[in-house]
Scaffold this motif. Structure first.
Motif, short mmCIF file in Angstrom:
data_model
loop_
_atom_site.label_atom_id
_atom_site.label_comp_id
_atom_site.label_asym_id
_atom_site.label_seq_id
_atom_site.Cartn_x
_atom_site.Cartn_y
_atom_site.Cartn_z
N ASP A 99 32.06 -2.19 37.62
CA ASP A 99 32.46 -0.89 38.14
C ASP A 99 31.25 0.02 38.28
N VAL A 100 31.17 0.72 39.41
CA VAL A 100 30.05 1.61 39.68
C VAL A 100 29.89 2.68 38.60
N ARG A 101 31.01 3.09 38.00
CA ARG A 101 30.94 4.14 36.98
C ARG A 101 30.30 3.62 35.69
N GLU A 102 30.53 2.35 35.37
CA GLU A 102 29.87 1.75 34.22
C GLU A 102 28.36 1.63 34.47
N VAL A 103 28.01 1.24 35.69
CA VAL A 103 26.59 1.09 36.04
C VAL A 103 25.88 2.44 35.95
N ALA A 104 26.50 3.49 36.50
CA ALA A 104 25.91 4.82 36.45
C ALA A 104 25.74 5.29 35.00
N ALA A 105 26.79 5.12 34.20
CA ALA A 105 26.73 5.53 32.80
C ALA A 105 25.64 4.78 32.06
N ALA A 106 25.46 3.50 32.39
CA ALA A 106 24.45 2.67 31.71
C ALA A 106 23.05 3.20 31.96
N HIS A 107 22.78 3.68 33.17
CA HIS A 107 21.46 4.26 33.46
C HIS A 107 21.15 5.45 32.54
N ILE A 108 22.16 6.27 32.34
CA ILE A 108 21.96 7.47 31.51
C ILE A 108 21.84 7.08 30.04
N PHE A 136 29.58 -19.80 37.03
CA PHE A 136 28.55 -19.29 36.12
C PHE A 136 29.10 -18.06 35.42
N SER A 137 28.34 -17.53 34.48
CA SER A 137 28.71 -16.27 33.84
C SER A 137 27.44 -15.57 33.38
N PHE A 138 27.60 -14.34 32.89
CA PHE A 138 26.47 -13.55 32.41
C PHE A 138 26.67 -13.19 30.94
N ASP A 139 25.58 -13.16 30.21
CA ASP A 139 25.61 -12.64 28.84
C ASP A 139 25.37 -11.13 28.92
N THR A 140 26.39 -10.35 28.64
CA THR A 140 26.28 -8.89 28.73
C THR A 140 26.28 -8.24 27.34
N SER A 141 25.98 -9.02 26.33
CA SER A 141 26.07 -8.50 24.96
C SER A 141 25.09 -7.36 24.71
N ARG A 142 23.90 -7.39 25.33
CA ARG A 142 22.93 -6.32 25.10
C ARG A 142 23.45 -4.99 25.65
N SER A 143 24.11 -5.03 26.82
CA SER A 143 24.62 -3.78 27.40
C SER A 143 25.68 -3.15 26.52
N GLN A 144 26.42 -4.00 25.81
CA GLN A 144 27.49 -3.48 24.96
C GLN A 144 26.97 -3.05 23.58
N SER A 145 26.11 -3.87 22.98
CA SER A 145 25.67 -3.57 21.61
C SER A 145 24.61 -2.49 21.54
N ILE A 146 23.72 -2.42 22.53
CA ILE A 146 22.62 -1.44 22.51
C ILE A 146 22.97 -0.18 23.29
N LEU A 147 23.50 -0.34 24.50
CA LEU A 147 23.82 0.82 25.32
C LEU A 147 25.22 1.38 25.03
N GLY A 148 26.09 0.53 24.50
CA GLY A 148 27.45 0.98 24.23
C GLY A 148 28.34 1.00 25.45
N VAL A 149 28.00 0.20 26.48
CA VAL A 149 28.82 0.14 27.69
C VAL A 149 30.18 -0.47 27.37
N GLN A 150 31.22 0.16 27.88
CA GLN A 150 32.57 -0.37 27.73
C GLN A 150 33.10 -0.67 29.13
N TYR A 151 33.42 -1.93 29.38
CA TYR A 151 33.84 -2.36 30.72
C TYR A 151 35.34 -2.16 30.91
N ARG A 152 35.70 -1.50 32.01
CA ARG A 152 37.12 -1.27 32.28
C ARG A 152 37.74 -2.50 32.94
N LEU A 153 39.06 -2.50 33.05
CA LEU A 153 39.76 -3.65 33.62
C LEU A 153 39.40 -3.82 35.10
#
Length: 355
Positions: free
Chosen positions: A238-247, A317-334
């Motif tokens: 989601d674009v909103r998660e990406v934007a929040a992650a930058h901040i 394939f898949s992606f390991d997104t653990s860093r975005s969640q554990s360090i940045l605190g990103v929460q992915y919406r449905l």
């Protein structure tokens, strides 16, 4: 280098501010009461900046617009001056219709990154740069997942298979990111964090958005692919998660290195099935086409090379997104929420015919 703590009273520079992701970044920064130095190609062009001015009117922060072209040396000096945090999102976006991939994509992406970072060097105030990169810098073709443990891509992976002739857009992203790390290592005033999103979907703040996801969604919903789709998979975010992650990356002293941003990886047919649940009146595809047929038809019907089909259709394939969640605190919406909001907006904006 000591990890910086960014002063929130100082302005934040956002390059390419009228873009799909950047518009949300600007809006969120303004809502947090920050001053934003927003660069656009032409600050006097209403269609590029009206949505930014609207966001500024509704928020406590302050917006300052700057005209800056990616390949004009020194064009970003004024916007960057006095900023401790620079978020560089500006990049050429052309997927097809060009004759010279180097001039259309690679040179402006690399030179634009160099220009912005040299402005950061000259400013003396910059302490952190957050760069919008892509999973296109992580991998080039889906077949490469077969060499990964569990077919999972991580931030340690780099795209080494794209070139000016094969996947030139992906090549421009990896070359721009490599240039950024090269410039970062040659100085000690600011550190670099990169955000590497998969295919970005979700609502836009302007009708003038350019994004691959709009093309993908239009092809699914217009009836163009009603006879079937290839087994082609995408990571979606989601674009909103990406934007929040930058901040989050900008203001978190512990953020360093690269961050993959992605929700689930799904196929085109899975996307169509999700959308059909909310939009049953649209001619969404209901089956997958065999790879041999896609390979035969795609170069003519869609302008897609057989090399792309060979290396991307039929692979998972898949992606390991653990860093975005554990360090940045990103929460992915449905994903269902994101896709349906995006599809609904495309109908409202006239990009898909109302049915």
């Amino acid at each position: 280098m000591q990890r910086p703590t960014i002063d929130r009273s100082k302005p934040v520079c956002v390059t390419g501010a009228s873009g799909y992701i950047a518009s949300w970044i600007v809006r969120y920064l303004l809502e947090q009461g920050l001053t934003v130095h927003a660069t656009v190609r032409d600050a006097d062009k209403a269609s590029s900046v009206d949505h930014l001015l609207k966001a500024a009117k509704a928020a406590p922060g302050q917006l300052k617009l700057f005209s800056a072209d990616l390949i004009d040396e020194g064009a970003f000096d004024a916007a960057v001056r006095g900023c401790e945090l620079v978020i560089h999102t500006a990049s050429p976006f052309i997927i097809k219709g060009f004759k010279d991939p180097y001039e259309a994509l690679v040179r402006p992406a690399v030179e634009g990154t160099r220009n912005v970072l040299e402005s950061c060097n000259r400013a003396g105030s910059v302490r952190r740069v957050v760069l919008t990169s892509s999973v296109a810098s992580i991998y080039g073709d889906a077949v490469e997942a077969l060499t990964k443990k569990g077919q999972v891509f991580t931030e340690s992976d780099w795209n080494t298979s794209s070139s000016e002739d094969h996947q030139p857009y992906s090549y421009s992203k990896v070359m721009a990111e490599r240039k950024a790390w090269e410039i970062n290592k040659a100085q000690s005033n600011w550190d670099l964090v990169t955000i590497n999103p998969s295919l970005v979907v979700g609502p836009s703040l302007t009708k003038n958005t350019q994004s691959t996801s709009i093309d993908v969604m239009r092809d699914l919903g217009s009836g163009r692919q009603r006879t079937g789709v290839p087994h082609l998979e995408f990571g979606l975010v989601d674009v909103r998660e990406v934007a929040a992650a930058h901040i989050l990356a900008g203001f978190n002293p512990d953020a360093q290195g690269r961050f993959i941003l992605s929700g689930p990886v799904v196929s085109l047919l899975q996307m169509a099935n999700i959308l059909r649940g909310r939009f049953p009146q649209y001619p969404l595809p209901t089956k997958e086409l065999p790879k041999w047929l896609v390979r035969w038809v795609a170069p003519i019907a869609a302008g897609v090379s057989r090399a792309f089909i060979d290396r991307n259709v039929g692979y998972s394939f898949s992606f390991d997104t653990s860093r975005s969640q554990s360090i940045l605190g990103v929460q992915y919406r449905l994903l269902t929420e994101t896709l349906c909001e995006h599809f609904d907006q495309m109908i409202e904006d006239g990009l898909l015919r109302r049915r």
